[in-house]
Design a protein around this motif. Structure first.
Motif, PDB file in Angstrom:
ATOM      1  N   UNK A 186       4.523   0.046   1.528  1.00 63.57           N
ATOM      2  CA  UNK A 186       3.149   0.271   1.112  1.00 63.57           C
ATOM      3  C   UNK A 186       2.379   0.708   2.356  1.00 63.57           C
ATOM      4  N   UNK A 187       1.933   1.978   2.345  1.00 70.54           N
ATOM      5  CA  UNK A 187       1.218   2.542   3.483  1.00 70.54           C
ATOM      6  C   UNK A 187      -0.142   3.025   3.008  1.00 70.54           C
ATOM      7  N   UNK A 188      -1.171   2.545   3.679  1.00 73.44           N
ATOM      8  CA  UNK A 188      -2.552   2.906   3.357  1.00 73.44           C
ATOM      9  C   UNK A 188      -2.869   2.655   1.888  1.00 73.44           C
ATOM     10  N   UNK A 189      -2.335   1.586   1.321  1.00 72.66           N
ATOM     11  CA  UNK A 189      -2.623   1.209  -0.052  1.00 72.66           C
ATOM     12  C   UNK A 189      -1.843   1.981  -1.093  1.00 72.66           C
ATOM     13  N   UNK A 190      -0.913   2.825  -0.664  1.00 76.92           N
ATOM     14  CA  UNK A 190      -0.123   3.609  -1.615  1.00 76.92           C
ATOM     15  C   UNK A 190       1.338   3.197  -1.511  1.00 76.92           C
ATOM     16  N   UNK A 191       1.983   3.032  -2.661  1.00 71.87           N
ATOM     17  CA  UNK A 191       3.380   2.636  -2.701  1.00 71.87           C
ATOM     18  C   UNK A 191       4.266   3.848  -2.457  1.00 71.87           C
ATOM     19  N   UNK A 192       5.362   3.619  -1.743  1.00 66.30           N
ATOM     20  CA  UNK A 192       6.288   4.709  -1.473  1.00 66.30           C
ATOM     21  C   UNK A 192       7.685   4.195  -1.225  1.00 66.30           C
ATOM     22  N   UNK A 193       8.628   5.124  -1.141  1.00 63.83           N
ATOM     23  CA  UNK A 193      10.030   4.793  -0.915  1.00 63.83           C
ATOM     24  C   UNK A 193      10.537   5.648   0.235  1.00 63.83           C
ATOM     25  N   UNK A 194      11.337   5.054   1.103  1.00 69.65           N
ATOM     26  CA  UNK A 194      11.885   5.759   2.255  1.00 69.65           C
ATOM     27  C   UNK A 194      13.000   6.685   1.781  1.00 69.65           C
ATOM     28  N   UNK A 195      12.880   7.978   2.112  1.00 67.73           N
ATOM     29  CA  UNK A 195      13.902   8.938   1.691  1.00 67.73           C
ATOM     30  C   UNK A 195      14.900   9.232   2.806  1.00 67.73           C
TER      31      UNK A 195
END
Length: 74
Positions: free
Chosen positions: A29-38
């Motif tokens: 979670x970076x800057x309030x946004x969810x993400x996945x490491x590619x």
């Protein structure tokens, strides 16, 4: 300690000094946004570039539709 650069496409999102480098497939979670490491690439002995795929934000437009029958008519 590792210097970790977080990128979305070619945009630099965040630079952090971390004890542990994130692994591929890890959820972040970076800057309030969810993400996945590619992907994770090693630039130098202590510098890592991490590519992230952020989830798209779906804004519901249902809140804009208001029931006008309850409004006072003039």
């Amino acid at each position: 300690m590792f210097v970790v650069y977080f990128f979305e496409n070619k945009n630099l999102l965040l630079t952090q000094l971390l004890q542990r480098v994130p692994s591929v497939g890890e959820n972040l979670k970076i800057k309030g946004r969810k993400g996945k490491v590619s992907s994770v690439t090693n630039v130098d002995e202590q510098k890592f570039q991490v590519q992230i795929v952020l989830e798209t934000v779906n804004k519901n437009k249902l809140a804009a539709v208001v029931d006008n029958s309850k409004k006072k008519k003039r």
